[in-house]
Design a protein around this motif. Structure first.
Motif, PDB file in Angstrom:
ATOM      1  N   PHE A 304     -21.195 -77.436  16.612  1.00 50.81           N
ATOM      2  CA  PHE A 304     -20.979 -76.005  15.966  1.00 50.81           C
ATOM      3  C   PHE A 304     -20.990 -74.761  17.069  1.00 50.81           C
ATOM      4  CE2 PHE A 304     -25.567 -77.521  16.761  1.00 50.81           C
ATOM      5  CZ  PHE A 304     -26.160 -76.269  17.322  1.00 50.81           C
ATOM      6  N   VAL A 305     -20.940 -73.589  16.099  1.00 52.30           N
ATOM      7  CA  VAL A 305     -21.209 -72.596  17.407  1.00 52.30           C
ATOM      8  C   VAL A 305     -22.270 -71.886  15.718  1.00 52.30           C
ATOM      9  CG1 VAL A 305     -20.580 -70.264  17.322  1.00 52.30           C
ATOM     10  CG2 VAL A 305     -19.858 -72.513  17.910  1.00 52.30           C
ATOM     11  N   ALA A 306     -23.490 -71.526  15.718  1.00 47.93           N
ATOM     12  CA  ALA A 306     -24.512 -70.929  15.273  1.00 47.93           C
ATOM     13  C   ALA A 306     -25.427 -69.792  15.247  1.00 47.93           C
ATOM     14  CB  ALA A 306     -25.729 -72.167  14.285  1.00 47.93           C
ATOM     15  N   SER A 307     -25.522 -68.762  14.928  1.00 47.07           N
ATOM     16  CA  SER A 307     -26.209 -67.977  15.374  1.00 47.07           C
ATOM     17  C   SER A 307     -27.545 -68.672  15.787  1.00 47.07           C
ATOM     18  CB  SER A 307     -26.814 -66.371  13.695  1.00 47.07           C
ATOM     19  OG  SER A 307     -27.065 -67.402  12.833  1.00 47.07           O
ATOM     20  N   ASN A 308     -28.053 -67.157  16.718  1.00 49.57           N
ATOM     21  CA  ASN A 308     -29.246 -67.623  18.012  1.00 49.57           C
ATOM     22  C   ASN A 308     -30.600 -67.136  17.245  1.00 49.57           C
ATOM     23  OD1 ASN A 308     -30.948 -68.180  20.000  1.00 49.57           O
ATOM     24  ND2 ASN A 308     -30.334 -66.314  21.105  1.00 49.57           N
ATOM     25  N   ILE A 309     -30.925 -67.894  15.839  1.00 46.61           N
ATOM     26  CA  ILE A 309     -32.389 -67.470  15.317  1.00 46.61           C
ATOM     27  C   ILE A 309     -32.696 -68.408  15.557  1.00 46.61           C
ATOM     28  CG2 ILE A 309     -31.142 -65.851  13.670  1.00 46.61           C
ATOM     29  CD1 ILE A 309     -30.853 -67.854  12.010  1.00 46.61           C
ATOM     30  N   SER A 310     -33.897 -68.857  15.191  1.00 45.74           N
ATOM     31  CA  SER A 310     -35.221 -69.468  15.202  1.00 45.74           C
ATOM     32  C   SER A 310     -34.829 -70.483  15.079  1.00 45.74           C
ATOM     33  CB  SER A 310     -36.603 -68.966  15.565  1.00 45.74           C
ATOM     34  OG  SER A 310     -36.662 -68.071  16.575  1.00 45.74           O
ATOM     35  N   PRO A 311     -35.259 -70.870  13.806  1.00 49.09           N
ATOM     36  CA  PRO A 311     -34.891 -72.115  12.987  1.00 49.09           C
ATOM     37  C   PRO A 311     -33.152 -72.808  12.877  1.00 49.09           C
ATOM     38  CG  PRO A 311     -35.128 -70.283  10.775  1.00 49.09           C
ATOM     39  CD  PRO A 311     -34.756 -69.618  12.632  1.00 49.09           C
ATOM     40  N   SER A 316     -31.571 -77.744  15.660  1.00 51.46           N
ATOM     41  CA  SER A 316     -30.654 -78.831  16.446  1.00 51.46           C
ATOM     42  C   SER A 316     -30.962 -79.044  17.576  1.00 51.46           C
ATOM     43  CB  SER A 316     -29.760 -77.868  16.708  1.00 51.46           C
ATOM     44  OG  SER A 316     -30.028 -76.908  17.408  1.00 51.46           O
ATOM     45  N   GLY A 317     -32.441 -78.896  17.684  1.00 51.11           N
ATOM     46  CA  GLY A 317     -32.831 -79.283  18.676  1.00 51.11           C
ATOM     47  C   GLY A 317     -32.219 -78.581  21.088  1.00 51.11           C
ATOM     48  N   LYS A 318     -31.422 -77.748  20.567  1.00 47.51           N
ATOM     49  CA  LYS A 318     -30.158 -76.542  21.537  1.00 47.51           C
ATOM     50  C   LYS A 318     -29.127 -77.831  21.721  1.00 47.51           C
ATOM     51  CE  LYS A 318     -33.257 -72.968  23.043  1.00 47.51           C
ATOM     52  NZ  LYS A 318     -34.345 -73.243  24.252  1.00 47.51           N
ATOM     53  N   LYS A 319     -29.142 -79.078  20.590  1.00 47.30           N
ATOM     54  CA  LYS A 319     -28.432 -79.767  21.181  1.00 47.30           C
ATOM     55  C   LYS A 319     -26.886 -80.009  20.160  1.00 47.30           C
ATOM     56  CE  LYS A 319     -31.608 -82.852  23.018  1.00 47.30           C
ATOM     57  NZ  LYS A 319     -31.468 -82.773  24.258  1.00 47.30           N
ATOM     58  N   GLY A 320     -25.870 -80.283  20.463  1.00 55.65           N
ATOM     59  CA  GLY A 320     -24.591 -80.383  19.331  1.00 55.65           C
ATOM     60  C   GLY A 320     -24.086 -78.694  19.468  1.00 55.65           C
ATOM     61  N   GLY A 321     -24.302 -77.639  19.855  1.00 54.89           N
ATOM     62  CA  GLY A 321     -23.358 -76.708  19.562  1.00 54.89           C
ATOM     63  C   GLY A 321     -24.077 -75.119  20.467  1.00 54.89           C
ATOM     64  N   LEU A 322     -22.938 -74.486  20.182  1.00 55.07           N
ATOM     65  CA  LEU A 322     -23.707 -73.197  20.980  1.00 55.07           C
ATOM     66  C   LEU A 322     -23.981 -71.924  20.309  1.00 55.07           C
ATOM     67  CD1 LEU A 322     -20.171 -73.083  23.370  1.00 55.07           C
ATOM     68  CD2 LEU A 322     -22.655 -74.226  24.012  1.00 55.07           C
ATOM     69  N   PHE A 323     -24.847 -71.293  20.295  1.00 52.12           N
ATOM     70  CA  PHE A 323     -25.582 -69.842  19.827  1.00 52.12           C
ATOM     71  C   PHE A 323     -24.839 -68.675  20.728  1.00 52.12           C
ATOM     72  CE2 PHE A 323     -28.295 -73.595  19.956  1.00 52.12           C
ATOM     73  CZ  PHE A 323     -28.880 -73.636  18.500  1.00 52.12           C
ATOM     74  N   PHE A 324     -24.249 -68.095  19.394  1.00 48.05           N
ATOM     75  CA  PHE A 324     -24.422 -66.545  19.571  1.00 48.05           C
ATOM     76  C   PHE A 324     -25.194 -65.391  18.753  1.00 48.05           C
ATOM     77  CE2 PHE A 324     -22.697 -66.803  15.491  1.00 48.05           C
ATOM     78  CZ  PHE A 324     -22.731 -65.792  14.960  1.00 48.05           C
ATOM     79  N   THR A 326     -26.999 -62.105  16.587  1.00 47.91           N
ATOM     80  CA  THR A 326     -26.719 -62.244  15.369  1.00 47.91           C
ATOM     81  C   THR A 326     -25.961 -60.981  15.092  1.00 47.91           C
ATOM     82  OG1 THR A 326     -29.351 -63.806  15.523  1.00 47.91           O
ATOM     83  CG2 THR A 326     -28.082 -62.046  13.535  1.00 47.91           C
ATOM     84  N   GLU A 327     -25.251 -61.532  14.260  1.00 47.77           N
ATOM     85  CA  GLU A 327     -25.126 -60.335  13.737  1.00 47.77           C
ATOM     86  C   GLU A 327     -23.453 -59.690  14.524  1.00 47.77           C
ATOM     87  OE1 GLU A 327     -25.963 -57.687  11.274  1.00 47.77           O
ATOM     88  OE2 GLU A 327     -28.362 -58.886  11.701  1.00 47.77           O
ATOM     89  N   ASN A 328     -23.394 -60.391  16.291  1.00 44.45           N
ATOM     90  CA  ASN A 328     -21.901 -60.245  16.895  1.00 44.45           C
ATOM     91  C   ASN A 328     -21.569 -60.941  17.201  1.00 44.45           C
ATOM     92  OD1 ASN A 328     -20.591 -59.932  19.598  1.00 44.45           O
ATOM     93  ND2 ASN A 328     -22.597 -59.440  20.688  1.00 44.45           N
ATOM     94  N   TYR A 329     -20.422 -60.207  16.262  1.00 43.80           N
ATOM     95  CA  TYR A 329     -18.473 -61.302  15.850  1.00 43.80           C
ATOM     96  C   TYR A 329     -17.935 -61.442  17.538  1.00 43.80           C
ATOM     97  CZ  TYR A 329     -16.796 -56.665  14.953  1.00 43.80           C
ATOM     98  OH  TYR A 329     -16.585 -55.273  15.778  1.00 43.80           O
ATOM     99  N   GLU A 330     -18.391 -60.384  18.593  1.00 46.14           N
ATOM    100  CA  GLU A 330     -17.047 -60.095  20.204  1.00 46.14           C
ATOM    101  C   GLU A 330     -18.011 -61.621  20.523  1.00 46.14           C
ATOM    102  OE1 GLU A 330     -17.971 -56.443  21.208  1.00 46.14           O
ATOM    103  OE2 GLU A 330     -15.907 -56.044  20.293  1.00 46.14           O
ATOM    104  N   ASP A 331     -19.086 -61.957  19.980  1.00 45.49           N
ATOM    105  CA  ASP A 331     -20.104 -63.367  20.930  1.00 45.49           C
ATOM    106  C   ASP A 331     -19.625 -64.472  20.302  1.00 45.49           C
ATOM    107  OD1 ASP A 331     -21.452 -63.845  22.875  1.00 45.49           O
ATOM    108  OD2 ASP A 331     -22.884 -63.901  21.424  1.00 45.49           O
ATOM    109  N   LEU A 332     -19.547 -64.418  18.635  1.00 45.20           N
ATOM    110  CA  LEU A 332     -18.999 -65.042  17.771  1.00 45.20           C
ATOM    111  C   LEU A 332     -17.969 -65.939  18.777  1.00 45.20           C
ATOM    112  CD1 LEU A 332     -19.018 -67.745  15.642  1.00 45.20           C
ATOM    113  CD2 LEU A 332     -18.511 -65.887  14.282  1.00 45.20           C
ATOM    114  N   ALA A 333     -17.224 -64.889  18.609  1.00 50.86           N
ATOM    115  CA  ALA A 333     -15.808 -65.009  19.026  1.00 50.86           C
ATOM    116  C   ALA A 333     -15.759 -66.065  21.194  1.00 50.86           C
ATOM    117  CB  ALA A 333     -14.366 -63.708  18.744  1.00 50.86           C
ATOM    118  N   LEU A 334     -16.643 -65.129  21.104  1.00 56.76           N
ATOM    119  CA  LEU A 334     -16.033 -65.471  22.271  1.00 56.76           C
ATOM    120  C   LEU A 334     -16.768 -67.339  23.148  1.00 56.76           C
ATOM    121  CD1 LEU A 334     -16.709 -65.318  25.756  1.00 56.76           C
ATOM    122  CD2 LEU A 334     -18.289 -64.659  25.562  1.00 56.76           C
ATOM    123  N   LYS A 335     -17.583 -67.721  22.208  1.00 51.85           N
ATOM    124  CA  LYS A 335     -18.292 -69.033  21.987  1.00 51.85           C
ATOM    125  C   LYS A 335     -17.494 -70.180  21.646  1.00 51.85           C
ATOM    126  CE  LYS A 335     -22.344 -68.299  23.366  1.00 51.85           C
ATOM    127  NZ  LYS A 335     -22.259 -66.775  24.229  1.00 51.85           N
TER     128      LYS A 335
END
Length: 379
Positions: A304-311, A316-324, A326-335
């Motif tokens: 997954f790629v998900a926003s970097n919010i605490s919940p 996820s335990g910081k496993k299985g995906g990357l975080f971008f 929050t509200e930064n679609y350029e960073d989302l595209a990069l991830k």
């Protein structure tokens, strides 16, 4: 134990027809606890429902007049449902009552008072001070209800995450708060991967879910990278008040050949098949209490790629995906680009998924809930 669950909406069958995470939580907990306990669910009377029926070992009672699903507003219908559920429950015999969202917390508390039994709230998120920001002026209703409820003498709040528990401690006695995560469990899904590289997103189409950030990230990847990602696809599952606005954004960015709105998918199994057939899952939301769909992507072994919010980080335990950011679609595209262009990273994330998913199996979580309920009943 004779347990009463109050949830504003509930599936009509074991096919798990759900539109939001709360319904899934209520169903899964009712399902597992019904193996050794008598579970009665009081819920809204929706189109296609019977007034009373059994789903497996779960007794479901649809309360009040027939009403449609709504995600916000609808004050009159919600108040009528609250009264109808209370009128049904006060004539029945229960050992404990559990509310599942801000509408049903108050009903659970009033029923508990009437029947002289313990009251529990299954708490997903705390929105005090954020209601209007998250859903607009209609959020005043929720703000008033939540503040009122947390000022009552509730026996126990069961938070779905440490994040939610920590927020609750600002408004409620710490010794009456425990953390038990959601059950997220399903049979192994059999489906082929989509022919083109595909990103799936399962979300209510409301403002705080930030689905537009995924669309804007796709604009960067597809329209600003030449032909590199021209075959990249997105499947968005869900409905909501932002749908027309999001469709217009897709048209504006000339992405209608790449992004598909799947609408409401009735069977939960079919939702899981879409996730399972995808190559990446995306949750761009800025507000979550837990993030059930993230665990479902873990269970499907889809990075997954998900926003970097605490919940979501906690779930996820910081496993299985990357975080971008929050509200930064350029960073989302990069991830997204990072995962697509690095097979080793993709393989690593995929391998992490299965291990983290095991933490949310029903048998373990139902046992924790059962201990909480028995303690309250027997004290």
């Amino acid at each position: 134990m004779k347990i009463c669950f109050i949830t504003e909406y509930f599936p009509k069958s074991e096919n798990l027809e759900i539109k939001g995470g709360v319904e899934a939580v209520a169903f899964n907990e009712a399902y597992y606890l019904s193996k050794d306990n008598d579970i009665t669910v009081l819920t809204s009377y929706e189109e296609g429902m019977e007034k009373e029926k059994n789903i497996g070992n779960i007794k479901v009672i649809a309360c009040g007049k027939k009403r449609s699903y709504t995600q916000k507003g609808s004050f009159k219908n919600r108040l009528l449902f609250m009264k109808a559920a209370y009128d049904v429950a006060k004539k029945l015999d229960f050992d404990i009552v559990v509310g599942y969202n801000f509408i049903t917390y108050i009903i659970a508390w009033r029923i508990a008072k009437k029947l002289d039994i313990p009251c529990v709230a299954r708490y997903h998120d705390v929105w005090i001070g954020e209601w209007v920001k998250n859903i607009g002026i209609t959020g005043l209703f929720g703000e008033i209800l939540e503040r009122y409820f947390l000022s009552r003498d509730i026996d126990l709040l069961i938070a779905v995450s440490n994040f939610t528990a920590n927020n609750l401690k600002k408004h409620f006695p710490e010794d009456k708060i425990v953390v038990v995560p959601n059950i997220v469990e399903f049979k192994k899904i059999e489906s082929e991967k989509f022919e083109n590289r595909t990103i799936s997103c399962v979300s209510r189409l409301v403002e705080y879910k930030r689905v537009e950030d995924l669309i804007l990230a796709m604009d960067i990847l597809i329209n600003q990278n030449g032909s590199k990602y021209k075959d990249l696809k997105v499947k968005i599952v869900g409905t909501g008040p932002e749908e027309e606005k999001l469709i217009d954004l897709v048209k504006e960015k000339n992405l209608y050949n790449n992004i598909t709105f799947c609408g409401f998918v009735e069977k939960h199994e079919d939702v899981l098949k879409i996730i399972n057939s995808s190559h990446i899952f995306c949750l761009p939301s800025k507000v979550e209490g837990f993030g059930i769909v993230i665990v479902e992507s873990l269970g499907c072994e889809v990075p997954f790629v998900a926003s970097n919010i605490s919940p979501i980080v906690e779930t996820s335990g910081k496993k299985g995906g990357l975080f971008f950011q929050t509200e930064n679609y350029e960073d989302l595209a990069l991830k997204i680009q990072t995962i697509l262009e690095n097979p080793e990273i993709y393989k690593k994330l995929k391998n992490e998924c299965k291990q983290q998913y095991e933490l949310y199996k029903g048998i373990y979580i139902a046992e924790k809930l059962e201990k909480c309920y028995k303690f309250l009943i027997n004290r």
